[in-house]
Scaffold this motif. Structure first.
Motif, mmCIF file in Angstrom:
data_model
loop_
_atom_site.group_PDB
_atom_site.id
_atom_site.type_symbol
_atom_site.label_atom_id
_atom_site.label_comp_id
_atom_site.label_asym_id
_atom_site.label_seq_id
_atom_site.Cartn_x
_atom_site.Cartn_y
_atom_site.Cartn_z
ATOM 1 N N LYS B 624 0.818 -1.219 0.000
ATOM 2 C CA LYS B 624 0.000 0.000 0.000
ATOM 3 C C LYS B 624 0.850 1.267 0.000
ATOM 4 O O LYS B 624 0.641 2.159 -0.811
ATOM 5 N N ILE B 625 1.812 1.343 0.931
ATOM 6 C CA ILE B 625 2.576 2.592 1.029
ATOM 7 C C ILE B 625 3.353 2.874 -0.254
ATOM 8 O O ILE B 625 3.287 3.996 -0.764
ATOM 9 N N PRO B 626 4.050 1.875 -0.822
ATOM 10 C CA PRO B 626 4.738 2.205 -2.082
ATOM 11 C C PRO B 626 3.781 2.686 -3.166
ATOM 12 O O PRO B 626 4.104 3.632 -3.900
ATOM 13 N N LEU B 627 2.612 2.066 -3.232
ATOM 14 C CA LEU B 627 1.677 2.488 -4.281
ATOM 15 C C LEU B 627 1.067 3.850 -3.975
ATOM 16 O O LEU B 627 0.697 4.595 -4.882
ATOM 17 N N ALA B 628 0.942 4.169 -2.685
ATOM 18 C CA ALA B 628 0.308 5.442 -2.317
ATOM 19 C C ALA B 628 1.317 6.577 -2.279
ATOM 20 O O ALA B 628 0.962 7.728 -2.057
ATOM 21 N N LYS B 629 2.599 6.246 -2.496
ATOM 22 C CA LYS B 629 3.637 7.251 -2.318
ATOM 23 C C LYS B 629 3.452 8.513 -3.167
ATOM 24 O O LYS B 629 3.614 9.624 -2.654
ATOM 25 N N PRO B 630 3.112 8.382 -4.440
ATOM 26 C CA PRO B 630 2.943 9.618 -5.215
ATOM 27 C C PRO B 630 1.882 10.545 -4.627
ATOM 28 O O PRO B 630 2.078 11.762 -4.583
ATOM 29 N N VAL B 631 0.785 9.969 -4.167
ATOM 30 C CA VAL B 631 -0.260 10.807 -3.571
ATOM 31 C C VAL B 631 0.263 11.438 -2.297
ATOM 32 O O VAL B 631 0.034 12.615 -2.021
ATOM 33 N N MET B 632 1.011 10.647 -1.522
ATOM 34 C CA MET B 632 1.582 11.210 -0.295
ATOM 35 C C MET B 632 2.530 12.359 -0.627
ATOM 36 O O MET B 632 2.610 13.336 0.109
ATOM 37 N N MET B 633 3.237 12.250 -1.745
ATOM 38 C CA MET B 633 4.150 13.316 -2.156
ATOM 39 C C MET B 633 3.366 14.591 -2.470
ATOM 40 O O MET B 633 3.796 15.686 -2.135
ATOM 41 N N LEU B 634 2.218 14.419 -3.090
ATOM 42 C CA LEU B 634 1.362 15.594 -3.315
ATOM 43 C C LEU B 634 0.976 16.183 -1.963
ATOM 44 O O LEU B 634 0.871 17.400 -1.810
ATOM 45 N N ASP B 689 7.059 24.394 -4.462
ATOM 46 C CA ASP B 689 5.926 23.781 -5.162
ATOM 47 C C ASP B 689 6.384 23.058 -6.419
ATOM 48 O O ASP B 689 6.103 21.884 -6.628
ATOM 49 N N ARG B 690 7.141 23.754 -7.254
ATOM 50 C CA ARG B 690 7.546 23.155 -8.521
ATOM 51 C C ARG B 690 8.447 21.950 -8.289
ATOM 52 O O ARG B 690 8.335 20.939 -8.966
ATOM 53 N N LEU B 691 9.351 22.062 -7.309
ATOM 54 C CA LEU B 691 10.273 20.939 -7.089
ATOM 55 C C LEU B 691 9.537 19.707 -6.575
ATOM 56 O O LEU B 691 9.755 18.599 -7.065
ATOM 57 N N THR B 692 8.635 19.891 -5.602
ATOM 58 C CA THR B 692 7.931 18.696 -5.104
ATOM 59 C C THR B 692 7.011 18.123 -6.176
ATOM 60 O O THR B 692 6.888 16.910 -6.296
ATOM 61 N N GLN B 693 6.411 19.009 -6.967
ATOM 62 C CA GLN B 693 5.552 18.486 -8.040
ATOM 63 C C GLN B 693 6.367 17.670 -9.027
ATOM 64 O O GLN B 693 5.945 16.597 -9.463
ATOM 65 N N ALA B 694 7.530 18.209 -9.377
ATOM 66 C CA ALA B 694 8.376 17.498 -10.337
ATOM 67 C C ALA B 694 8.793 16.152 -9.762
ATOM 68 O O ALA B 694 8.791 15.130 -10.447
ATOM 69 N N TRP B 695 9.120 16.167 -8.493
ATOM 70 C CA TRP B 695 9.544 14.937 -7.844
ATOM 71 C C TRP B 695 8.418 13.904 -7.884
ATOM 72 O O TRP B 695 8.614 12.740 -8.282
ATOM 73 N N SER B 696 7.230 14.369 -7.508
ATOM 74 C CA SER B 696 6.118 13.428 -7.453
ATOM 75 C C SER B 696 5.751 12.932 -8.846
ATOM 76 O O SER B 696 5.423 11.771 -9.052
ATOM 77 N N LYS B 697 5.897 13.807 -9.841
ATOM 78 C CA LYS B 697 5.591 13.387 -11.209
ATOM 79 C C LYS B 697 6.567 12.304 -11.656
ATOM 80 O O LYS B 697 6.202 11.321 -12.272
#
Ligand SMILES: Nc1ncnc2c1ncn2[C@@H]1O[C@H](COP(=O)(O)OP(=O)(O)OP(=O)(O)O)[C@@H](O)[C@H]1O
Ligand SMILES: [Mg+2]
Lengths: 366, 708
Positions: B624-634, B689-697
């Motif tokens: 679950k956590i690995p799959l939910a990681k992108p959302v958590m990054m947001l 904002d831009r850096l975390t978004q880029a990371w999560s993307k």
């Protein structure tokens, strides 16, 4: 099925093209493009544009049900939207009652849509904030009719589609079948002459779909509209079509009556569509009768255009056979034996057709 | 700055990915080495740490000159606008103050009932009753008047921009960038130019709150119009709609729910800005009441007024959200008598007349008698004092611990924090060497365990807490952030980030920026850790979720200002209080996103793992956590954004950094100072904002997940 006035053409679609991509009209202005539509479509496709409709031509007669069939993405919706100019055709002519629709200006077009055309959508396209009655009266409201007139005319179509009692419900409180009844009623409220239906029953489950087809035929037998009906279900087409058109990759493959398509498919693509159809639904009494039989008085009579499927219950109780009449004259007799031999004959011809197709396929591969 | 807004366009090809990773690890090691080298040189070249004053460009001065010119040229115009607005403003204000409280209460209760039923109506009666009884009626109505004025204007402007953006893609791009800027520049920063242009008075609050409140309306209008299904549009066209009919009778009504949600968000934003704007005073509203009481350390009064704000926020939120979520069919429509169709209006009209008549006889229905007021602030003050004295030792302990073991090391580094007075021992050279050895060891271990990236993160962290964020050499910080931007999102982003950082340096706000980064950084890390843990618990255990949800809802609707009160009460003014207040707000998105991410992990993946015999713990940690990681990054992204917006407000309770700088600008009416600091905060927000978004993307692309 319905009596058609084949002498009068209601709508004529002539060489209609719709190309999605950059600068689509250039394909029809410059000289060095191939003249043959199939080649042109191929050229357009290789250049990265999409010929969603390619050189589509057909006529719809007054009072006729014209069905368009094809796989997903074959351009059915595009064609029907070109007919109403919801999609602007890139090239060609759409002639309604002798006038070219593509030359109409915006105001005239709105007028034509308000009075001459009705359309039904696959996912209903109802306005979520309006009640059933308000949805149905919506086109009338846009025309600025008085409240009482709106109410009267809406009440008439509500009765026609059997939605009495649900007038003040909202779309989301209705089942899919009921919602589509609203869609149908709304499209009929303006009393259109041309009725366009884009897969109206595809979103419904089979039982409801069947019921809606019956309703549709009942309404049509009363109103006699000129209809363009899209479906991807051949059985549905079979039940309702006077004539039908098969499309592939934006191009017309074949136009004809359902029986013609089954008996003489233009190619294996068409044959594939018709292959699942039970023969009893296609073969007519006239196709399976034997002549020269003696006709006894207790034999039931059927018209020569009745399908075999409809005769089967009669045959089960009258082993001697059923008399076939054509315009009042007895032309032959259908017996259980004649049905079986006709079925065997047709099945064998289908068999050989597909064997031929298969061998051609192998030949093409090697 | 425009560069930063562009989408990154680099995508590493998989074959190259590996060599790129090792190469960038080498660059990172070089950056660590570079940092250490500069730190080694710092005594010889102090300018490496403190950017010399002489090198600062006269940006603030230029801004002031420009502003002076603008005020001189256009001041007349703006002041006449201000005068013009003053008329309806005071009209609304006088009307609300003139209406007997009983009538206002009745009208609001009926509105609440119409919006969502008797529970909200009862709550509304309670809330209004509270305002009356504690004697803050006039102040509340003054605040309400500003909201009543600004919301319709903001809604109108927002709707117009939204429709414009919908029809003209070119306009859309311009409008969206404008919204991005308006929503990242901290609210206070644009109080200042408004103040200078429009002059003092309640109109400043009005205009600021319109500016602050219309962006959500634009976004929601645009979104709603976009989401109308194509077949609905087509059916409208086939019904013969003209362009105008199609817009007003088909598109807008179909988008109505989203538009109403926009009105809800706009109302909340407007109210929160009305409260913030009260720091400039002059309109004797509840916000001012809270602030002035807080400044006098009269926490009882401050709390009593703070509760008024909280109640007003909740009532406004529930009423507007109630209308947005209402099924249209609850409105009686069509047939029925006049009374049935307009039952709420009729009741309201009759009730108003009756109450007016009654209040002629019973004046207490018009103006609540002062003798009946009950001000709980006296006893509250006593209670608070008692608590503070009783738990003084504990409170002191928490403060010192947080100070010596958390905040100071991050701020000025272990190097300067450790002393016999704080940690109980001297930080001798031997001990420093031991720390260095331990750091090297830890880095090596991290490399062994997590690879080069792990080693880089560990070493950077250890270096930072040894020297402190504010004592890092600026060339090293700039190099590290720019390279990070390049790695995450390519050269254009890196160039944009570099330009932004250069602005901070050249305009002379670098030290303040680092102070803000330090405070916000700690708050974000702690909030994210706390919020994510709570979110995981909430996703795993439904009761936890049921408890947390209303708390999160409440914290999110609260004007930020109010969150300060409880912390100031206990811990007094200072950075620690600011930290806690920021955390109270910034934890919310972390909780929300973690829970949402975990709960929306595809059921197939969970079932498949179940079939393989995962334990619950394995299921959580491995699937679950690995799959939910992108959302958590947001969620991390939102945590940072929330943290920054609260950081500015928290400056009210005595932080140093950009927030404070904004206040100084505001206090001295020094446009340059305030604006540079405001832009500085916006830069931090945009870069983060831009850096975390880029990371999560990037992460999402790796997992093959499309964003929610
Ligand atoms: N707006 C558009 N832009 C680009 N291509 C389009 C557009 N609309 C349709 N197409 C393309 O035109 C082709 C025909 O689409 P159309 O919707 O007419 O198919 P269809 O036969 O109705 O299919 P379905 O049975 O799925 O409804 C498809 O390849 C589709 O991708
Ligand atoms: Mg279609």
């Amino acid at each position: 099925m319905t009596v058609t006035d084949s002498t009068r053409v209601k709508l004529s679609c002539r060489n209609v093209w719709k190309v999605y991509g950059d600068n689509p009209t250039s394909w029809f202005t410059s000289k060095d493009n191939p003249a043959n539509p199939a080649d042109l479509a191929e050229r357009i496709r290789t250049c990265g544009s999409i010929p969603a409709a390619a050189d589509v031509s057909f006529d719809v007669n007054v009072g006729e049900i014209f069905v368009i069939m094809g796989l997903s993405g074959s351009g059915k919706s595009t064609v029907v939207r070109c007919l109403s100019r919801l999609v602007e055709p890139t090239h060609g002519e759409v002639i309604l009652d002798g006038e070219n629709l593509l030359e109409k200006n915006r105001k005239q077009l709105i007028d034509i849509r308000r009075h001459k055309m009705g359309m039904v959508f696959q996912s209903f396209g109802l306005l979520p904030h309006l009640t059933v009655a308000e949805n149905i009266a919506f086109p009338l409201r846009l025309q600025g009719l008085s409240k009482t007139e709106q109410r009267e005319r809406a009440a008439r179509v509500i009765e026609l589609v059997g939605l009495e009692g649900r007038e003040s419900s909202f779309p989301r409180q209705l089942s899919g079948g009921q919602q589509q009844r609203v869609g149908i009623a709304r499209s009929l409220a303006v009393e259109p002459e041309l009725w366009l239906l884009d897969e109206p029953f595809s979103a419904l489950d089979p039982l409801i779909r069947r019921q809606m087809q019956d309703e549709f035929l009942r309404i049509q037998s009363a109103l006699k509209k000129s209809i363009v009906f899209i479906t991807h279900d051949f059985l549905e087409a079979l039940r309702i079509a006077d004539r039908m058109m098969i499309m592939r990759d934006g191009m017309v493959v074949q136009i004809g009556t359902p029986a013609e398509l089954i008996v003489n498919p233009a190619d294996d693509y068409v044959a594939e569509f018709t292959s699942d159809v039970p023969l009893v639904r296609v073969l007519l009494a006239g196709d399976v009768m034997q002549t020269g039989h003696t006709v006894s008085d207790d034999m039931p009579r059927v018209a020569s255009t009745t399908t075999v499927e409809a005769i089967l219950p009669e045959l089960a109780t009258h082993e001697g056979g059923v008399a076939v009449s054509d315009g009042g004259n007895i032309v032959g007799v259908v017996t259980p034996g004649s049905v079986i031999s006709a079925l065997a004959r047709e099945a064998a011809s289908r068999e050989s057709q597909s064997a031929e197709l298969a061998s051609r396929g192998i030949a093409a591969q090697s | 700055m425009t560069d930063v807004t562009d989408k990154p366009d680099t995508t590493d090809r998989p074959s190259k990915a590996r060599s790129l990773t090792t190469r960038s690890s080498l660059v990172w090691l070089a950056i660590v080495a570079f940092t250490l080298l500069l730190l080694f040189l710092r005594t010889a070249a102090p300018w490496l740490i403190t950017y010399p004053d002489g090198w600062i460009l006269p940006i603030t001065g230029t801004m002031n000159i420009a502003m002076d010119w603008l005020v001189a040229e256009t001041g007349e115009f703006f002041r006449s606008v201000s005068t013009a607005l003053e008329v309806p403003m005071s009209g609304v204000r006088n009307l609300l103050n003139w209406l007997p409280w009983s009538v206002t209460l009745l009208l609001l209760a009926i509105t609440a009932y119409a919006a969502s039923g008797w529970r909200l109506a009862v709550f509304t009666v309670f809330a209004i009753g509270y305002m009356v009884v504690v004697g803050l009626w006039t102040e509340s109505m003054n605040s309400l008047a500003l909201v009543v004025m600004s919301v319709p204007l903001a809604v109108f402007i927002g709707f117009m921009f939204g429709a414009l953006a919908f029809f003209y893609p070119r306009a859309e791009r311009a409008i969206i960038s404008m919204l991005d800027v308006l929503q990242t520049v901290p609210a206070f920063a644009y109080l200042l130019p408004i103040l200078l242009l429009f002059g003092f008075g309640a109109v400043v609050g009005l205009i600021a709150s319109i500016l602050f409140a219309f962006p959500p309306m634009v976004r929601n209008t645009l979104l709603g119009l976009r989401r109308v299904p194509p077949e609905v549009i087509e059916s409208g066209l086939m019904s013969g709609a003209t362009a105008r009919q199609l817009f007003f009778l088909v598109r807008v009504p179909s988008a109505l729910r989203q538009i109403l949600l926009g009105i809800n968000q706009t109302t909340m934003a407007a109210f929160s800005m009305v409260v913030i704007a009260s720091i400039i005073g002059g309109s004797s509203d509840v916000g001012w009441e809270v602030l002035s009481a807080m400044r006098k350390a009269r926490f009882g009064e401050s709390l009593v007024a703070g509760i008024v704000i909280a109640l007003m926020a909740m009532v406004m939120d529930r009423i507007t959200a109630g209308f947005a979520n209402k099924d249209t069919d609850d409105f009686t429509k069509g047939d029925g008598s006049f009374f049935q169709r307009h039952r709420y209006l009729t009741i309201a009209a009759i009730g108003t007349v009756v109450l007016f008549a009654l209040s002629a006889v019973l004046p207490m229905l018009r103006v609540y008698p002062e003798g009946w007021e009950y001000d709980p602030s006296g006893p509250l003050n006593t209670a608070i004092d008692y608590l503070i004295v009783e738990y003084a030792a504990l409170i002191g302990l928490i403060k010192t611990w947080a100070f010596f073991f958390l905040m100071l090391p991050m701020k000025i580094g272990l190097e300067q924090t450790i002393s016999p007075f704080s940690w109980g021992f001297e930080f001798t050279t031997e001990r420093k060497l031991m720390y260095a050895a331990a750091a090297v060891l830890a880095t090596a271990l991290a490399w062994f365990r997590w690879g080069a990236n792990g080693a880089v993160v560990t070493s950077l962290f250890l270096v930072t807490i040894f020297f402190g964020i504010t004592k890092l050499p600026w060339p090293a910080v700039i190099a590290a952030i720019t390279f990070l931007a390049w790695q995450l999102a390519g050269a254009r982003m890196a160039a944009g980030v570099l330009a932004c950082l250069a602005f901070l340096l050249l305009s002379g706000v670098w030290p303040q920026t680092m102070l803000s980064v330090y405070l916000c950084g700690i708050a974000v890390i702690l909030s994210f850790a706390l919020g994510t843990s709570l979110g995981i618990l909430a996703a795993e255990f439904n009761p936890v979720s049921q408890v947390l949800r209303p708390i999160c809802d409440t914290l999110q609707t609260m004007p930020l200002f109010v969150l300060l009160i409880p912390f100031v009460m206990i811990f007094k003014i200072g950075e620690f209080t600011a930290l806690l207040a920021i955390m109270a707000y910034a934890t919310v998105p972390a909780i929300r996103y973690a829970e949402h991410g975990l709960r929306s992990v595809s059921a197939d993946a969970v079932e498949a793992a179940d079939c393989m015999g995962c334990t619950r713990w394995q299921l959580l940690t491995r699937v679950k956590i690995p799959l939910a990681k992108p959302v958590m990054m947001l969620g991390l992204n939102q945590t940072i954004m929330y943290g920054i917006s609260m950081l500015v407000i928290a400056a009210l309770v005595g932080t140093s950094g950009l927030g404070q700088q904004v206040y100084i600008g505001l206090g001295d009416a020094d446009f340059g100072v305030g604006m540079t600091a405001g832009i500085g905060m916006a830069i931090i927000a945009i870069v983060a904002d831009r850096l975390t978004q880029a990371w999560s993307k990037k992460h999402q692309a790796e997992l093959g997940i499309t964003p929610p």
